[in-house]
Design an enzyme around this catalytic site. Structure first.
Site, PDB file in Angstrom:
ATOM      1  N   TRP A 164       0.803  -1.218   0.000  1.00  0.00           N
ATOM      2  CA  TRP A 164       0.000   0.000   0.000  1.00  0.00           C
ATOM      3  C   TRP A 164       0.833   1.264   0.000  1.00  0.00           C
ATOM      4  CZ3 TRP A 164       1.682   2.528   4.254  1.00  0.00           C
ATOM      5  CH2 TRP A 164       2.225   1.743   5.280  1.00  0.00           C
ATOM      6  N   ASN A 165       2.123   1.190   0.356  1.00  0.00           N
ATOM      7  CA  ASN A 165       2.858   2.434   0.595  1.00  0.00           C
ATOM      8  C   ASN A 165       3.277   3.150  -0.686  1.00  0.00           C
ATOM      9  OD1 ASN A 165       4.640   0.171   0.288  1.00  0.00           O
ATOM     10  ND2 ASN A 165       6.328   1.417   1.034  1.00  0.00           N
ATOM     11  N   GLY A 239       7.115  -6.159   0.614  1.00  0.00           N
ATOM     12  CA  GLY A 239       6.417  -6.030   1.880  1.00  0.00           C
ATOM     13  C   GLY A 239       7.320  -6.362   3.049  1.00  0.00           C
ATOM     14  N   SER A 240       6.753  -6.901   4.095  1.00  0.00           N
ATOM     15  CA  SER A 240       7.498  -7.144   5.324  1.00  0.00           C
ATOM     16  C   SER A 240       8.389  -8.379   5.212  1.00  0.00           C
ATOM     17  CB  SER A 240       6.536  -7.332   6.500  1.00  0.00           C
ATOM     18  OG  SER A 240       5.865  -8.586   6.396  1.00  0.00           O
ATOM     19  N   GLU A 261      11.355  -7.915  -2.137  1.00  0.00           N
ATOM     20  CA  GLU A 261      11.947  -6.733  -1.521  1.00  0.00           C
ATOM     21  C   GLU A 261      11.240  -6.502  -0.204  1.00  0.00           C
ATOM     22  OE1 GLU A 261      11.533  -2.308  -1.736  1.00  0.00           O
ATOM     23  OE2 GLU A 261      13.024  -2.616  -3.326  1.00  0.00           O
ATOM     24  N   LEU A 262      12.017  -6.540   0.879  1.00  0.00           N
ATOM     25  CA  LEU A 262      11.425  -6.561   2.211  1.00  0.00           C
ATOM     26  C   LEU A 262      11.820  -5.313   2.999  1.00  0.00           C
ATOM     27  CD1 LEU A 262      12.100 -10.370   2.735  1.00  0.00           C
ATOM     28  CD2 LEU A 262      10.101  -9.264   1.708  1.00  0.00           C
TER      29      LEU A 262
END
Length: 524
Positions: A164-165, A239-240, A261-262
């Site tokens: 979402w960012n 994400g995380s 990509e975390l």
């Protein structure tokens, strides 16, 4: 106190004639819808349909049928779609900026970063795809007699699971190289920012992309993520780190490839000879772009003691001058956080640090007077081990600043983390900056910049080390990861075997001589 510009209440609404056509690009409706609210105001944006397992199955079936035809098209035709997409994104940026701001709460300047990212990536992959995907003819085992072709074949259907960012950049800029490589894409954007991803799909269709080739299914990752991954030929996730581990495990069981990509706990180093004023200015964007909700943003600043006091004074003054707001124009410097959970995390990290002895140099307060999730850009000093913010990613507008006795101590501290996504080094000596950068454990390091220099260089790969992920986006790697290589070897005239009447022993001696001659001639 940080100044602020309030967001007019009516600014959060998106017109129905904009929203409804976008929802038609979602393969959804088989599950109960959810409400999506604007973070800056709390106003309802839309009732978002959700996808059932049947919807997901239908999306993948459609994508596979479309992909077979798409892969047969010449690469130059596929690239032409990306060029037209580039033009649409730039020409219609006001519309997509309104959507991005409404869904995320970020400022317009930070939303434009996404428009720029997508335009750059569209142009880059349209320009290099034909060369990267061209059949390569390496040397065969027997020159002239063994002819070899190496082809890049599309994976098939790629699942792009985007957060979402950065909903435009991370949905579109990962899908574009997958598409130009000949794949179909089934996207699973976050519910909060699904309209942004759907706008990108709509723009791509208007640019000439066949319908059904890029589709979106909607739902929480915990609900439909497994359904999406289970049908994909490759998974691209941002994400995380915790969710990344789960996806890697699922993909591993299926023996399909993935790119992750975390998170990041990124360091910014101000060396003894840095241009302090410039560093203190650029560090604002490096730390507080999208209210710090950026994997690449800086959360730790290490400053050489020779320039510490001056840097802190200028940096804190710049932070206090940041204007908060998320009106749909360029009137504010920083916007809102996107979720209550992000606000809760920021509060918890700051409150824990203060309770354990940290000093707030700027910010440190929520601003409910501006909107539900606003929080002031915050600078902490005296942060020590044992404080949550010392090691854990905050993913919000909070940065900790540390005095270090030497550049060597700064490098050591920068590497004292399990993360390794991005870093920044400030020095007037560019050669020294490169040397320091090479010693930092991060997938990208910017010298005299925060993150945009590396991130915006589309011809260079971007990705993480450690628990910040695996795989790369951007550069040739960002396209070729969506392909499998196939080697076709044709043997002509003579076999790779003893000639008639030749013993195996003589064959072995002949080949031994050949191998030695090739080494002497320095042939591959």
């Amino acid at each position: 106190m940080t100044t602020a510009a309030k967001l007019p209440a009516e600014a959060a609404a998106l017109p129905a004639d904009l929203v409804q056509p976008l929802l038609e690009h979602a393969v959804a409706g088989g599950a109960p819808s959810v409400e999506v609210f604007a973070p800056a105001t709390g106003r309802l944006v839309t009732e978002l349909p959700q996808s059932s397992p049947g919807d997901i199955e239908r999306a993948f079936a459609t994508a596979r049928a479309a992909q077979r035809e798409w892969a047969r098209r010449p690469v130059r035709e596929r690239a032409a779609v990306l060029r037209r997409f580039h033009d649409i994104v730039l020409a219609e940026q006001d519309a997509i900026l309104d959507i991005v701001q409404t869904e995320t709460g970020k400022s317009r300047a930070h939303a434009f970063d996404e428009v720029g990212d997508v335009a750059v990536n569209a142009r880059y992959y349209a320009s290099v795809a034909e060369k990267l995907l061209a059949t390569r003819k390496p040397r065969g085992v027997l020159p002239f007699l063994t002819q070899v072709d190496v082809r890049n074949r599309p994976k098939g259907v790629v699942a792009v699971i985007s957060p979402w960012n950065y909903p435009l950049a991370l949905a579109a800029s990962d899908a574009l190289p997958a598409l130009v490589a000949g794949n179909a894409v089934v996207a699973r954007p976050d519910n909060q920012t699904a309209l942004t991803a759907l706008w990108a799909i709509d723009a791509a269709v208007r640019a000439g992309l066949p319908r059904g080739l890029w589709q979106a299914v909607l739902g929480r990752g915990s609900v439909i993520g497994g359904e999406v991954i289970g049908r994909a030929d490759y998974v691209d996730y941002t994400g995380s780190s915790a969710t990344g581990r789960t996806i890697a495990q699922q993909a591993g069981e299926l023996l399909i490839g993935y790119s992750l990509e975390l998170g990041g706990k990124n360091p910014l180093l101000v060396l003894a000879d840095a241009d302090v004023s410039r560093a203190a200015k650029i560090a604002i964007r490096a730390c507080f772009a999208s209210a710090g909700q950026l994997c690449e943003s800086m959360e730790r600043i290490y400053v050489h003691e020779a320039v510490y006091d001056r840097f802190v004074a200028e940096f804190v003054a710049n932070v206090r001058a940041i204007e908060l707001g998320a009106e749909l124009n360029y009137g504010s410097d920083m916007g809102s956080l996107t979720f209550q959970r992000q606000l809760d995390t920021v509060r918890a990290h700051v409150d824990d640090a203060v309770a354990k002895g940290a000093t707030v140099l700027a910010g440190g307060r929520a601003r409910p007077d501006l909107g539900p999730f606003f929080y002031e850009p915050t600078v902490l000093a005296d942060v020590r081990p044992g404080m949550t913010v010392y090691r854990e990613e905050t993913f919000g507008p909070v940065v900790s600043i540390y005095r270090v006795a030497s550049d060597e101590k700064a490098i050591e501290a920068a590497n004292d983390t399990a993360y390794g996504l991005n870093a920044s080094v400030w020095t007037k000596d560019v050669r020294r900056g490169r040397e320091v950068a090479a010693r930092i454990n991060a997938g990208s390091v910017n010298v005299n910049e925060g993150f945009i220099a590396a991130w915006g260089s589309a011809d260079a790969p971007s990705g993480g080390l450690g628990i910040s992920g695996t795989g790369r986006r951007h550069g040739p790697e960002g396209l070729l990861k969506y392909t499998d290589t196939q080697t076709i070897a044709v043997q002509r005239v003579l076999p790779i075997a003893p000639l008639p009447g030749m013993s195996e022993e003589l064959w072995a001696k002949t080949m031994t001589l050949y191998f030695n001659v090739m080494k002497t001639l320095r042939q591959k």
